[in-house]
Design a protein around this motif. Structure first.
Motif, PDB file in Angstrom:
ATOM      1  N   GLU A 153       0.796  -1.232   0.000  1.00  0.00           N
ATOM      2  CA  GLU A 153       0.000   0.000   0.000  1.00  0.00           C
ATOM      3  C   GLU A 153       0.828   1.283   0.000  1.00  0.00           C
ATOM      4  O   GLU A 153       0.324   2.332  -0.379  1.00  0.00           O
ATOM      5  N   THR A 154       2.091   1.228   0.445  1.00  0.00           N
ATOM      6  CA  THR A 154       2.789   2.505   0.563  1.00  0.00           C
ATOM      7  C   THR A 154       4.188   2.510  -0.058  1.00  0.00           C
ATOM      8  O   THR A 154       4.796   1.461  -0.264  1.00  0.00           O
ATOM      9  N   THR A 155       4.677   3.732  -0.347  1.00  0.00           N
ATOM     10  CA  THR A 155       5.956   3.928  -1.050  1.00  0.00           C
ATOM     11  C   THR A 155       7.119   3.247  -0.330  1.00  0.00           C
ATOM     12  O   THR A 155       7.939   2.571  -0.955  1.00  0.00           O
ATOM     13  N   THR A 156       7.188   3.430   0.982  1.00  0.00           N
ATOM     14  CA  THR A 156       8.295   2.835   1.731  1.00  0.00           C
ATOM     15  C   THR A 156       8.280   1.315   1.618  1.00  0.00           C
ATOM     16  O   THR A 156       9.327   0.679   1.448  1.00  0.00           O
ATOM     17  N   GLY A 157       7.101   0.717   1.673  1.00  0.00           N
ATOM     18  CA  GLY A 157       6.999  -0.741   1.518  1.00  0.00           C
ATOM     19  C   GLY A 157       7.464  -1.168   0.135  1.00  0.00           C
ATOM     20  O   GLY A 157       8.222  -2.130  -0.014  1.00  0.00           O
ATOM     21  N   ASP A 187      -4.204   9.500  -3.188  1.00  0.00           N
ATOM     22  CA  ASP A 187      -4.043   9.206  -1.750  1.00  0.00           C
ATOM     23  C   ASP A 187      -2.816   9.946  -1.197  1.00  0.00           C
ATOM     24  O   ASP A 187      -2.908  10.725  -0.241  1.00  0.00           O
ATOM     25  N   ASN A 188      -1.656   9.749  -1.837  1.00  0.00           N
ATOM     26  CA  ASN A 188      -0.430  10.345  -1.298  1.00  0.00           C
ATOM     27  C   ASN A 188      -0.481  11.870  -1.374  1.00  0.00           C
ATOM     28  O   ASN A 188      -0.167  12.562  -0.396  1.00  0.00           O
ATOM     29  N   GLU A 189      -0.858  12.396  -2.547  1.00  0.00           N
ATOM     30  CA  GLU A 189      -0.821  13.861  -2.714  1.00  0.00           C
ATOM     31  C   GLU A 189      -1.926  14.559  -1.928  1.00  0.00           C
ATOM     32  O   GLU A 189      -1.674  15.486  -1.166  1.00  0.00           O
ATOM     33  N   HIS A 219       5.297  12.653  -4.082  1.00  0.00           N
ATOM     34  CA  HIS A 219       3.824  12.628  -4.105  1.00  0.00           C
ATOM     35  C   HIS A 219       3.241  13.256  -2.839  1.00  0.00           C
ATOM     36  O   HIS A 219       2.398  14.147  -2.909  1.00  0.00           O
ATOM     37  N   CYS A 220       3.684  12.782  -1.679  1.00  0.00           N
ATOM     38  CA  CYS A 220       3.120  13.301  -0.417  1.00  0.00           C
ATOM     39  C   CYS A 220       3.565  14.737  -0.174  1.00  0.00           C
ATOM     40  O   CYS A 220       2.748  15.625   0.101  1.00  0.00           O
ATOM     41  N   SER A 221       4.863  14.937  -0.252  1.00  0.00           N
ATOM     42  CA  SER A 221       5.425  16.225   0.159  1.00  0.00           C
ATOM     43  C   SER A 221       5.008  17.376  -0.762  1.00  0.00           C
ATOM     44  O   SER A 221       4.793  18.500  -0.287  1.00  0.00           O
ATOM     45  N   THR A 238      12.932  21.221   0.593  1.00  0.00           N
ATOM     46  CA  THR A 238      14.281  20.636   0.535  1.00  0.00           C
ATOM     47  C   THR A 238      14.195  19.352  -0.270  1.00  0.00           C
ATOM     48  O   THR A 238      13.173  18.664  -0.230  1.00  0.00           O
ATOM     49  N   GLU A 239      15.219  19.043  -1.016  1.00  0.00           N
ATOM     50  CA  GLU A 239      15.196  17.845  -1.880  1.00  0.00           C
ATOM     51  C   GLU A 239      16.598  17.279  -2.028  1.00  0.00           C
ATOM     52  O   GLU A 239      17.594  17.938  -1.715  1.00  0.00           O
ATOM     53  N   VAL A 240      16.676  16.039  -2.511  1.00  0.00           N
ATOM     54  CA  VAL A 240      17.967  15.450  -2.872  1.00  0.00           C
ATOM     55  C   VAL A 240      17.975  15.085  -4.353  1.00  0.00           C
ATOM     56  O   VAL A 240      18.995  14.674  -4.892  1.00  0.00           O
ATOM     57  N   ASN A 296       6.452  14.555  11.225  1.00  0.00           N
ATOM     58  CA  ASN A 296       6.771  13.645  10.126  1.00  0.00           C
ATOM     59  C   ASN A 296       5.497  13.018   9.596  1.00  0.00           C
ATOM     60  O   ASN A 296       4.621  12.635  10.370  1.00  0.00           O
ATOM     61  N   LEU A 297       5.410  12.919   8.258  1.00  0.00           N
ATOM     62  CA  LEU A 297       4.270  12.223   7.655  1.00  0.00           C
ATOM     63  C   LEU A 297       4.750  11.051   6.800  1.00  0.00           C
ATOM     64  O   LEU A 297       3.972  10.408   6.112  1.00  0.00           O
ATOM     65  N   GLY A 298       6.067  10.793   6.806  1.00  0.00           N
ATOM     66  CA  GLY A 298       6.604   9.618   6.115  1.00  0.00           C
ATOM     67  C   GLY A 298       6.333   8.364   6.937  1.00  0.00           C
ATOM     68  O   GLY A 298       5.952   8.445   8.108  1.00  0.00           O
ATOM     69  N   ALA A 343       2.180  11.892  11.481  1.00  0.00           N
ATOM     70  CA  ALA A 343       1.383  12.873  12.239  1.00  0.00           C
ATOM     71  C   ALA A 343      -0.080  12.899  11.793  1.00  0.00           C
ATOM     72  O   ALA A 343      -0.976  13.090  12.612  1.00  0.00           O
ATOM     73  N   ASN A 344      -0.307  12.691  10.491  1.00  0.00           N
ATOM     74  CA  ASN A 344      -1.702  12.773  10.011  1.00  0.00           C
ATOM     75  C   ASN A 344      -2.562  11.650  10.580  1.00  0.00           C
ATOM     76  O   ASN A 344      -3.756  11.823  10.800  1.00  0.00           O
ATOM     77  N   LEU A 345      -1.943  10.492  10.825  1.00  0.00           N
ATOM     78  CA  LEU A 345      -2.729   9.377  11.371  1.00  0.00           C
ATOM     79  C   LEU A 345      -2.785   9.404  12.886  1.00  0.00           C
ATOM     80  O   LEU A 345      -3.775   9.009  13.489  1.00  0.00           O
TER      81      LEU A 345
END
Ligand code: NAI
Length: 422
Positions: A153-157, A187-189, A219-221, A238-240, A296-298, A343-345
């Motif tokens: 379901e999520t980017t990190t996974g 969902d993410n955005e 997407h989220c940020s 900020t970005e990399v 944090n929302l990641g 934080a959102n959850l």
């Protein structure tokens, strides 16, 4: 018999109210797909285990999978995101739930194991913890073919599974549902974007006029940056990634390294999927502005170096539920939201049901697809079929009463051909 361990069964009535609200906001999952699933029972005889945020929206997904004939097991995908009232209500409906708010790491994995002990055929994960546990501790379920395929379901996974696949150790067919257009573009955005409201309620501050730093422009940020600007904040990104950084710049944001933002940031919000976005050092901590809010929302609680911040603080004062004031040795105060977890959850209820309708519509149809394709799926990453992604998009439009054009034969031939030019 329903198997479960939840915080308090007496919360079920409150949970039912929450589910009632979500039902009406999720027409694709709760009405259109569920109606067909109830009639056709495409998941009959199948056990599905979901390691998901136990929210009212996940409850709607569970109801739909159950209506399709599945035996459903749920555990939480984050120690702080379970809504105990929803968990209690789902148990009353015959969903097997192992989840409660505030479980320890040990309890978190115990819940996952209880779901895996049910010998599920499909795993729906959010962050990869359940499927990784299946690989490590329940490998017989993979070897003997009990697990047909898995969904993430999520980017990190998805990133964790890509790494496993690259190393040749991913042994299940894995559908990165997160990467479907109907999922991460909405969902993410939109969901995480609106999640900054949770940050506001964490401290009840005005965003207007504040310098808000958003780490990442994915997407989220990017959604978070947009909403923070909409609320009147001066937003720094900020970005990399050079391209993402350029996109942020051309979208009108200031872009700079995070270290330079620390003395001026009133609020710093991360959603990168990366570790230690703020470096875990005394020198870095000392650059933070007095009174800064960190959220944090990641997916994991490592973007903001929570552990090191706790160690550095000479005093930690709980201000309200899931908001802490960290007082540094020099007296500086830093406000940490949700212990550095999503934080959102944690501070609010997660994504609005309307947006989860598409994500969970996809998860429902993908479970059906997996059952239909049993025996044909090979281990490794497999994209969500485009027609399923499109179908969820069309169903959402239909539910919203929106019509769109479709290609004429001439148009179809033109965009799929090469002959016509100047
Ligand atoms: P993405 O891959 O679209 O965006 C991440 C962005 O962060 C990329 O542009 C990347 O270049 C940037 N980045 C990486 N390391 C960075 C660093 N050290 N500093 C600054 N920027 C950095 O990923 P997406 O979909 O936006 O997901 C981000 C995180 O949010 C993931 O952990 C994901 O699982 C999680 N997530 C959380 C949700 C929630 O409800 N809070 C919902 C959906 C995803």
């Amino acid at each position: 018999m329903v198997n479960y361990k939840v915080a308090d069964e007496n919360l079920a009535e409150k949970g039912k109210e929450a589910l009632y609200i979500a039902e009406s906001k999720m027409p694709v999952t709760a009405e259109i797909i569920r109606k067909r699933f109830s009639e056709e029972k495409p998941l009959k005889g199948i056990t599905i285990a979901g390691c998901l945020h136990i929210t009212k929206e996940t409850g709607i997904l569970a109801r739909t999978l159950k209506a399709g004939g599945a035996e459903v097991y749920l555990c939480g995908s984050n120690p702080l995101s379970t809504q105990d009232d929803v968990a209690a209500a789902l148990v009353q409906e015959g969903i097997n739930v192992f989840a409660w708010h505030g479980n320890t790491d040990e309890e978190f994995y115990w819940c996952i194991r209880e779901c895996l002990k049910a010998k599920p055929n499909i795993l729906i994960d959010d962050g990869a913890d359940m499927i990784v546990t299946a690989h490590k501790e329940f490998s017989e379920l993979i070897e003997n073919g009990t697990i047909i395929a898995c969904q993430e379901e999520t980017t990190t996974g998805v990133k964790r599974f890509k790494a496993m696949d690259k190393q040749g150790i991913l042994r299940v067919p894995l559908f990165p549902v997160n990467d479907a257009r109907c999922k991460n573009q909405f969902d993410n955005e939109l969901g995480t974007g609106q999640g900054i409201v949770a940050a506001i309620y964490g401290m009840h501050v005005l965003f207007a006029g504040k310098t808000v730093v958003i780490a990442g422009f994915g997407h989220c940020s990017s959604g978070m940056a947009l909403r923070a600007r909409g609320l009147g904040a001066n937003v720094i990104v900020t970005e990399v990634d050079a391209i993402k950084a350029l996109q942020a710049k051309f979208a009108g944001y200031n872009v700079m390294p995070i270290e330079k933002t620390l003395p001026i940031a009133d609020i710093i919000l991360t959603a990168t999927g990366c570790k230690h976005v703020i470096q875990p050092s005394k020198e870095t901590f000392n650059k933070l502005k007095d009174g800064v809010i960190l959220g944090n929302l990641g997916h994991f609680d490592i973007e903001i170096p929570t552990k090191e911040l706790y160690e550095y603080a000479k005093e930690i004062k709980p201000l309200r539920q899931h908001v802490e004031e960290l007082i540094f040795p020099d007296g500086k105060k830093v406000y940490l939201l949700a212990k550095g977890r999503l934080a959102n959850l944690v501070l609010s209820e997660g994504h609005p049901a309307e947006v989860m309708d598409m994500s969970f519509g996809l998860q429902s149809l993908m479970s059906e697809y997996i059952v239909r394709n049993k025996g044909k799926l090979k281990p490794g990453m497999i994209d969500v079929p485009v027609d399923i992604d499109d179908r969820v998009g069309f169903l959402k439009l239909q539910a919203m009463g929106i019509e769109i054009d479709s290609l004429t034969e001439e148009q179809y031939n033109y965009i799929h051909g090469y002959e016509e030019g100047t």
